[in-house]
Design a protein around this motif. Sequence first.
Motif, short mmCIF file in Angstrom:
data_model
loop_
_atom_site.label_atom_id
_atom_site.label_comp_id
_atom_site.label_asym_id
_atom_site.label_seq_id
_atom_site.Cartn_x
_atom_site.Cartn_y
_atom_site.Cartn_z
N ARG A 115 0.83 -1.20 0.00
CA ARG A 115 0.00 0.00 0.00
C ARG A 115 0.86 1.26 0.00
O ARG A 115 0.56 2.24 -0.69
N ARG A 116 1.92 1.23 0.77
CA ARG A 116 2.82 2.38 0.78
C ARG A 116 3.45 2.60 -0.60
O ARG A 116 3.58 3.74 -1.06
N ARG A 117 3.85 1.51 -1.24
CA ARG A 117 4.46 1.63 -2.57
C ARG A 117 3.48 2.19 -3.58
O ARG A 117 3.82 3.07 -4.39
N LEU A 118 2.21 1.70 -3.56
CA LEU A 118 1.20 2.22 -4.48
C LEU A 118 0.90 3.69 -4.22
O LEU A 118 0.75 4.49 -5.16
N LYS A 119 0.82 4.05 -2.96
CA LYS A 119 0.56 5.44 -2.61
C LYS A 119 1.70 6.34 -3.07
O LYS A 119 1.47 7.44 -3.60
N ARG A 120 2.91 5.85 -2.90
CA ARG A 120 4.07 6.63 -3.32
C ARG A 120 4.11 6.81 -4.84
O ARG A 120 4.39 7.90 -5.35
N ASN A 121 3.78 5.75 -5.58
CA ASN A 121 3.75 5.85 -7.05
C ASN A 121 2.65 6.79 -7.52
O ASN A 121 2.83 7.55 -8.48
N GLN A 141 1.00 12.09 -9.77
CA GLN A 141 0.29 13.36 -9.61
C GLN A 141 1.26 14.54 -9.72
O GLN A 141 0.92 15.56 -10.34
N ARG A 142 2.44 14.39 -9.16
CA ARG A 142 3.42 15.48 -9.26
C ARG A 142 3.84 15.69 -10.71
O ARG A 142 4.01 16.83 -11.16
#
Length: 333
Positions: free
Chosen positions: A219-225, A230-231
């Motif tokens: 989940r952390r990896r997906l959120k980070r990607n 978005q950036r």
Amino acid sequence: MSEEDKEIEYEFREWTVNELRDFASANNISIPSGSKKNDIIEILEGVVSHPEFVDRTKENDLDEELKSGEKDEDEGEKGPLFRKDKTKKFWHQPPYSTLLNIDLAKDSDVAFYDLSQLVDKFFDKMLREDFIDYKISGIALKTSASLHHHKITSVIKQEEEIQKQEKIEEMRQRTRRKIPKTLSQPVKSKMKMTSKDELYDAMRAAIIETMQKKEKLKRRRLKRNKEKEQRKEEKSNASLPKELLKHISGREQSVEELHDSWFNKIKTKIKLENKDKTSFYNLIGIINEDEESVLGRKYEFIRMFLALMFLSTNNRIKLNQDDEFKDIEIFIE
């Protein structure tokens, strides 16, 4: 020899050898060296028994008595100021005598007593005397001052020595090695025998915990990607501030405002002609009407062309050209 001398009987047997020799020396009687006591007694008895013998020791006693009598008569004739008092003065008696001899006072403990009280008593007694001895008073005053200085310096030296010893002791305490205390060891719990069910439960809990950790990491990896995408999108859609764009273009109108103005001109031109399109040449006509100088027309022509490229890239208009160097048709999306 007088009758009184004849009556005197000398008991030489009771005298010591030194007394016998002194008696012989006073009366000019020669005694051979190495003579024993009995030999000396025989010689003295032989001399004393002579009728013309005169005892010189008795004459010395008479002379002293005569002299003392003459002195008493002389002192009686003198006035009270010059008459010597045979009684001892108070400053010859302790503890006042210590004020007249500083060495004696330093050796004694008088320096560590109340000197002020001793000096006050000394001068009180001196004032009560018939005649004040200023010399003795000055010596006593000077001695008391020296004793006071000696007392102060002695106390200071003692304090310095005490402080020195305290510092040495403090340094010893600070540098002294301390034996560390033994650390208490934890008591190990006794090992317990586990059953088959408990072992399976422990394995199941470990597997579930591992899977939960993996899920969290995913989940952390997906959120980070997602945040990274978005950036990137925000950067692609980002535009410079209007003030900065105005500064870059060198005019009061920013690049974005320039694009909007040409888009509005194209839109207005299409509405006025009641058509669904316009052309590049029609826009050149607008530039020729607005700008009088040739240089200004060329500059506006370049700006218009760049605006058309940006509007086409942003899908606000659609450009169509049938062939090279032909007119460009402009449609609004």
